[in-house]
Design a protein around this motif. Structure first.
Motif, PDB file in Angstrom:
ATOM      1  N   UNK B  86       0.888  -1.166   0.000  1.00 50.70           N
ATOM      2  CA  UNK B  86       0.000   0.000   0.000  1.00 50.70           C
ATOM      3  C   UNK B  86       0.926   1.216   0.000  1.00 50.70           C
ATOM      4  N   UNK B  87       0.570   2.238  -0.739  1.00 55.20           N
ATOM      5  CA  UNK B  87       1.417   3.440  -0.720  1.00 55.20           C
ATOM      6  C   UNK B  87       1.611   3.932   0.717  1.00 55.20           C
ATOM      7  N   UNK B  88       0.583   3.752   1.526  1.00 52.74           N
ATOM      8  CA  UNK B  88       0.637   4.256   2.897  1.00 52.74           C
ATOM      9  C   UNK B  88       1.652   3.513   3.765  1.00 52.74           C
ATOM     10  N   UNK B  89       2.116   2.341   3.286  1.00 54.38           N
ATOM     11  CA  UNK B  89       3.075   1.568   4.086  1.00 54.38           C
ATOM     12  C   UNK B  89       4.507   2.086   3.922  1.00 54.38           C
ATOM     13  N   UNK B  90       4.742   2.937   2.932  1.00 51.50           N
ATOM     14  CA  UNK B  90       6.114   3.378   2.641  1.00 51.50           C
ATOM     15  C   UNK B  90       6.712   4.154   3.805  1.00 51.50           C
ATOM     16  N   UNK B  91       7.994   3.965   3.989  1.00 50.75           N
ATOM     17  CA  UNK B  91       8.693   4.722   5.024  1.00 50.75           C
ATOM     18  C   UNK B  91       8.556   4.130   6.403  1.00 50.75           C
ATOM     19  N   UNK B  92       8.080   2.866   6.469  1.00 46.26           N
ATOM     20  CA  UNK B  92       7.860   2.254   7.782  1.00 46.26           C
ATOM     21  C   UNK B  92       9.171   1.927   8.492  1.00 46.26           C
ATOM     22  N   UNK B  93       9.259   2.223   9.767  1.00 47.32           N
ATOM     23  CA  UNK B  93      10.383   1.739  10.567  1.00 47.32           C
ATOM     24  C   UNK B  93       9.956   0.418  11.201  1.00 47.32           C
ATOM     25  N   UNK B  94      10.740  -0.105  12.141  1.00 43.81           N
ATOM     26  CA  UNK B  94      10.398  -1.437  12.652  1.00 43.81           C
ATOM     27  C   UNK B  94       9.103  -1.430  13.451  1.00 43.81           C
ATOM     28  N   UNK B  95       8.783  -0.281  14.069  1.00 45.77           N
ATOM     29  CA  UNK B  95       7.511  -0.210  14.805  1.00 45.77           C
ATOM     30  C   UNK B  95       6.350  -0.432  13.839  1.00 45.77           C
ATOM     31  N   UNK B  96       6.329   0.368  12.774  1.00 51.57           N
ATOM     32  CA  UNK B  96       5.209   0.302  11.827  1.00 51.57           C
ATOM     33  C   UNK B  96       5.225  -1.003  11.032  1.00 51.57           C
ATOM     34  N   UNK B  97       6.410  -1.488  10.688  1.00 54.11           N
ATOM     35  CA  UNK B  97       6.513  -2.753   9.940  1.00 54.11           C
ATOM     36  C   UNK B  97       5.938  -3.903  10.762  1.00 54.11           C
ATOM     37  N   UNK B  98       6.370  -3.985  12.014  1.00 50.84           N
ATOM     38  CA  UNK B  98       5.911  -5.102  12.833  1.00 50.84           C
ATOM     39  C   UNK B  98       4.429  -4.969  13.137  1.00 50.84           C
ATOM     40  N   UNK B  99       3.972  -3.746  13.288  1.00 50.39           N
ATOM     41  CA  UNK B  99       2.555  -3.497  13.548  1.00 50.39           C
ATOM     42  C   UNK B  99       1.707  -4.025  12.390  1.00 50.39           C
ATOM     43  N   UNK B 100       2.157  -3.727  11.177  1.00 54.69           N
ATOM     44  CA  UNK B 100       1.428  -4.144   9.981  1.00 54.69           C
ATOM     45  C   UNK B 100       1.493  -5.664   9.813  1.00 54.69           C
ATOM     46  N   UNK B 101       2.689  -6.217   9.988  1.00 55.18           N
ATOM     47  CA  UNK B 101       2.839  -7.669   9.853  1.00 55.18           C
ATOM     48  C   UNK B 101       1.980  -8.396  10.895  1.00 55.18           C
ATOM     49  N   UNK B 102       1.948  -7.863  12.112  1.00 57.96           N
ATOM     50  CA  UNK B 102       1.173  -8.505  13.181  1.00 57.96           C
ATOM     51  C   UNK B 102      -0.314  -8.507  12.829  1.00 57.96           C
ATOM     52  N   UNK B 103      -0.777  -7.403  12.260  1.00 55.89           N
ATOM     53  CA  UNK B 103      -2.186  -7.320  11.857  1.00 55.89           C
ATOM     54  C   UNK B 103      -2.510  -8.378  10.803  1.00 55.89           C
ATOM     55  N   UNK B 104      -1.555  -8.581   9.908  1.00 52.49           N
ATOM     56  CA  UNK B 104      -1.750  -9.591   8.865  1.00 52.49           C
ATOM     57  C   UNK B 104      -1.817 -10.986   9.485  1.00 52.49           C
ATOM     58  N   UNK B 105      -0.978 -11.239  10.472  1.00 55.89           N
ATOM     59  CA  UNK B 105      -0.988 -12.548  11.141  1.00 55.89           C
ATOM     60  C   UNK B 105      -2.332 -12.764  11.831  1.00 55.89           C
ATOM     61  N   UNK B 106      -2.847 -11.702  12.436  1.00 57.82           N
ATOM     62  CA  UNK B 106      -4.168 -11.804  13.082  1.00 57.82           C
ATOM     63  C   UNK B 106      -5.251 -12.121  12.060  1.00 57.82           C
ATOM     64  N   UNK B 107      -5.144 -11.469  10.920  1.00 58.34           N
ATOM     65  CA  UNK B 107      -6.157 -11.677   9.881  1.00 58.34           C
ATOM     66  C   UNK B 107      -6.110 -13.102   9.342  1.00 58.34           C
ATOM     67  N   UNK B 108      -4.882 -13.656   9.227  1.00 59.82           N
ATOM     68  CA  UNK B 108      -4.764 -15.040   8.745  1.00 59.82           C
ATOM     69  C   UNK B 108      -5.468 -16.001   9.702  1.00 59.82           C
ATOM     70  N   UNK B 109      -5.320 -15.731  10.996  1.00 57.12           N
ATOM     71  CA  UNK B 109      -5.994 -16.543  12.016  1.00 57.12           C
ATOM     72  C   UNK B 109      -5.346 -17.895  12.247  1.00 57.12           C
ATOM     73  N   UNK B 110      -5.488 -18.408  13.461  1.00 58.61           N
ATOM     74  CA  UNK B 110      -5.003 -19.753  13.814  1.00 58.61           C
ATOM     75  C   UNK B 110      -3.544 -20.026  13.477  1.00 58.61           C
ATOM     76  N   UNK B 111      -2.704 -19.068  13.646  1.00 59.66           N
ATOM     77  CA  UNK B 111      -1.279 -19.290  13.367  1.00 59.66           C
ATOM     78  C   UNK B 111      -0.587 -19.792  14.641  1.00 59.66           C
ATOM     79  N   UNK B 112       0.274 -20.793  14.472  1.00 54.68           N
ATOM     80  CA  UNK B 112       0.983 -21.351  15.620  1.00 54.68           C
ATOM     81  C   UNK B 112       2.339 -20.683  15.838  1.00 54.68           C
ATOM     82  N   UNK B 113       3.026 -20.411  14.739  1.00 58.11           N
ATOM     83  CA  UNK B 113       4.363 -19.833  14.864  1.00 58.11           C
ATOM     84  C   UNK B 113       4.572 -18.783  13.779  1.00 58.11           C
TER      85      UNK B 113
END
Ligand SMILES: Cc1cc2nc3c(=O)[nH]c(=O)nc-3n(C[C@H](O)[C@H](O)[C@H](O)COP(=O)(O)OP(=O)(O)OC[C@H]3O[C@@H](n4cnc5c(N)ncnc54)[C@H](O)[C@@H]3O)c2cc1C
Ligand SMILES: Nc1ncnc2c1ncn2[C@@H]1O[C@H](COP(=O)(O)O)[C@@H](O)[C@H]1O
Lengths: 397, 261
Positions: B86-113
């Motif tokens: 997303x254009x809005x993701x550009x310029x992310x530092x580790x805070x924003x990167x991990x925040x976005x990745x974590x949201x994606x993991x939540x959306x996937x659901x039922x992840x073990x690792x």
């Protein structure tokens, strides 16, 4: 949403920003800088432009009151109750940073039993020692440590929080920074206070050591950084320094953990951790075979040093990975680093360039290592090293 | 077992050259690659999937072209791939990167690792993994040189730390960051390559992840790069030429110093 913009009226078309972009995202079209979608908004061009023609706009910030925060807090690291040297280095650096505005330097020590350490930490520069003592804090475990530090930071509101860039600091700090919604800069090699803003300028190698980036955390507090061990200097302990010691109250729920440490296996004898070594004899592709490392081992033995290696030597299977020095290996800062048959590629260099003295033996006079060693010897290592060993033995007789 | 591996597309920093005159990076012709450390995270995921069965999902946050590294991961054995772009993701530092990745993991659901590489070779921060764990409020094991045991309930892994290794047991779900020591990454298979060519890679943007502009990209990043410099080259080293005997003597002088009699 954040965006980048080139002001057409102000851009003179000088082109300085083109090479300043680490991502190759800028080109010149009709004397105007044009930024492509490869842009990551890193800001390198913004600071390179002398005309203020490139602007990065950020969205609104939530307006945390940053003036509520003051002082510098060091997170101490201990193993088996013994405080790591990196903590003392951080106290020395914190003291230096505090000079400009007289900030208070505090240290948080989480341990089973503090013993004499709180007094010692005061001697090394701490004004206040916050100590949490509990058997649950004997070994580092992410959750109890991060919860306890988070609570302390919320309560004491330090402007800066520092920890060592060790496997402990680099495990703990990102978790805390994320939970506190603030910025964290990894593995800094230089810290300074910006005289204009009072903010912390955090400098660190990036891009495989090709560049040094200076990073700030302008709008959130605390400003957090992990600092590379052995780069900063500890102060001489001063027995007459005064300081306070304050106990951190622990709630049982802070000490729960979903991970447990089952065992700790120290490195085998002889398998010393090269990051602790005072002297390292390192070999590269120039060694040609695993047997030839015996030569370096003999030299290291005489000089009471450890063996290091370049990735080329590791990949060839001549030496095991824990000995690798460099970007994808270990970062070392011994008093003496002797590079034999190593060309000095940037990925190797970043792992050893802060050694006090670098010696290089290489038969190629144009090898990059000669550009950053203190003493270079141009010649065949298979001739020089055996003679050196002989010479050392002769002089010691 | 559902394992997510976070992979990043990075410039091959070994190909980056410095423009001596200007003191800047030359990025021209520098290829983009799969972050080398992420290959170990991928292999570790494949290894345990082979043993326990399950699904390996690769995810990357980056520009549209980051899809290339996801296809590479599929060719090596990943079952599914998701691109966060997303254009809005550009310029992310580790805070924003991990925040976005974590949201994606939540959306996937039922992840073990969630597995990540130790660090990315462009940023070298090693912060993304533990920050994802914080965002998800999961436990974490960082700097893992060996995964000893993995079951549906727990993981036992060796963390390589200063002076030795710690054996850590954690409940699942968990975030694990993997070191090079852990394994030898496999090469893409022919079958994998074919799958990689055909696989559909969904692209999730900030709306799909229900994220606001303030928490992603540059706006969501507490840190900013304010300047970039090239490291100073050290030039006052002494370079000695001469006969080996002479060089060995000089070297002994310097090395032994006062020890010299
Ligand atoms: C992502 C990435 C990460 C990397 N990480 C690392 C890392 O962590 N550490 C690392 O070291 N490298 C790393 N590299 C590799 C790095 O780019 C170099 O390839 C490597 O450091 C070269 O090793 P070398 O100096 O031993 O070999 P070479 O570059 O081949 O140099 C060998 C040298 O030995 C000299 N020589 C040969 N014979 C003799 C002799 N008889 N007497 C004296 N001199 C002799 C030659 O003149 C030459 O200069 C990485 C690369 C990449 C892409
Ligand atoms: N943009 C990204 N997309 C997916 N994974 C990432 C991204 N950035 C970092 N990671 C993961 O986090 C690890 C550590 O990266 P870093 O914290 O940048 O050093 C990498 O090895 C990847 O596994």
């Amino acid at each position: 949403m954040a965006s980048i913009e080139v002001r057409k009226e102000t851009c003179v078309g000088c082109g300085i920003c083109v090479p300043a972009c680490p991502f190759g995202a800028i080109s010149m079209e009709e004397n105007l800088a044009v930024i492509s979608d490869d842009c990551t908004l890193c800001g390198a061009c913004e600071s390179s432009c002398s005309f203020g023609a490139i602007i990065i706009r950020t969205g609104e910030t939530d307006g945390t009151c940053i003036s509520d925060y003051s002082g510098i807090m060091v997170i101490a690291e201990q193993r088996d109750g013994i405080v790591d040297h990196s903590t003392l280095e951080l106290l020395g650096e914190a003291k230096k940073l505090a000079e400009s505005d007289g900030s208070v330097v505090t240290v948080a020590l989480l341990t089973e039993e503090g013993g004499k350490w709180p007094e010692k930490l005061i001697q090394y520069g701490a004004d206040i020692v916050y100590i949490a003592e509990n058997p649950a804090l004997k070994h580092f475990r992410t959750e109890p440590f991060s919860r306890t530090v988070e609570k302390l930071v919320k309560q004491k509101k330090p402007a800066i929080v520092l920890a060592a860039a060790t496997t402990t600091g680099r495990d703990l700090m990102p978790r805390i920074a994320k939970n506190l919604n603030t910025g964290l800069t990894a593995d800094c090699t230089e810290l300074a206070i910006d005289p204009e803003t009072g903010g912390l300028l955090q400098t660190r190698p990036a891009f495989g050591g090709n560049i040094l980036a200076t990073i700030v955390c302008a709008d959130t507090r605390p400003q957090m950084a992990t600092v590379r061990p052995r780069v900063m200097k500890a102060l001489e302990p001063d027995k007459n320094r005064n300081g306070e010691i304050e106990k951190i109250e622990l709630a049982p729920e802070d000490l729960t953990s979903r991970t447990e440490v089952l065992e700790f296996n120290p490195l085998d004898e002889g398998e010393v951790d090269i990051t602790e070594a005072e002297l390292i004899v390192s070999g590269g592709r120039g060694l040609k075979s695993p047997e030839n490392f015996a030569l370096l081992e003999e030299l290291a033995g005489l000089l009471e040093g450890s063996i290091g290696a370049s990735r080329a030597a590791i990949d060839a299977g001549w030496v095991s990975y824990p000995h690798q020095v460099g970007q994808t290996g270990k970062t070392v800062q011994p008093k003496t680093y002797i590079a034999c048959g190593i060309s000095g590629a940037v990925q190797h260099r970043v792992g050893m360039q802060s050694s006090d003295r670098i010696f290089a033996v290489n038969k190629d006079a144009s090898a990059p290592i000669f550009e950053f060693c203190n003493e270079g010897y141009v010649g065949d290592l298979f001739e020089i090293i055996p003679l050196l060993i002989k010479e050392i033995k002769r002089r010691r007789k | 077992m559902r394992i997510v591996v976070a992979v990043k597309q990075v410039p091959d920093t070994s190909e980056v050259r410095i423009d001596e005159e200007r003191g800047t990076l030359i990025r021209e012709g520098v290829p983009s690659i799969l972050n080398p450390f992420d290959e170990y995270a991928l292999e570790e995921a494949f290894r345990w999937k082979d043993e326990l069965g399950g699904t390996v999902i690769v995810v990357s946050m980056g520009p549209p072209q980051a899809e290339v590294v996801l296809r590479e991961a599929v060719s090596m054995g990943a079952d599914e791939a998701i691109l966060l772009s997303d254009r809005a993701f550009a310029g992310a530092d580790t805070w924003a990167t991990s925040h976005t990745l974590a949201k994606a993991v939540e959306k996937m659901g039922d992840i073990d690792i969630v597995m990540t590489g130790k660090q990315a070779i462009d940023g070298d921060t090693a912060q993304t993994g533990p920050s994802i764990a914080a965002s998800l409020d999961w436990p974490q094991i960082t700097f893992v040189g060996k995964v000893r045991e993995l079951t549906g309930k727990h993981i036992i892994a060796e963390r390589y730390v200063e002076g030795g290794s710690e054996v850590i047991k954690s409940s699942l779900p968990v975030v694990v960051t993997i070191l090079k020591d852990a394994n030898t990454p496999r090469l893409p298979s022919l079958k994998g390559k074919m799958r990689a060519r055909k696989i559909e890679i969904p692209v999730w943007g900030k709306n799909d992840l229900e994220l606001s502009e303030e928490e992603v990209g540059l706006d969501g990043s507490p840190t900013r790069v304010v300047s970039i410099a090239t490291p100073e080259t050290f030039t006052d080293g002494q370079i000695h030429h001469g006969e080996p005997e002479e060089l060995a003597k000089l070297m002994a002088d310097s090395l032994l110093g006062t020890e010299d009699s």
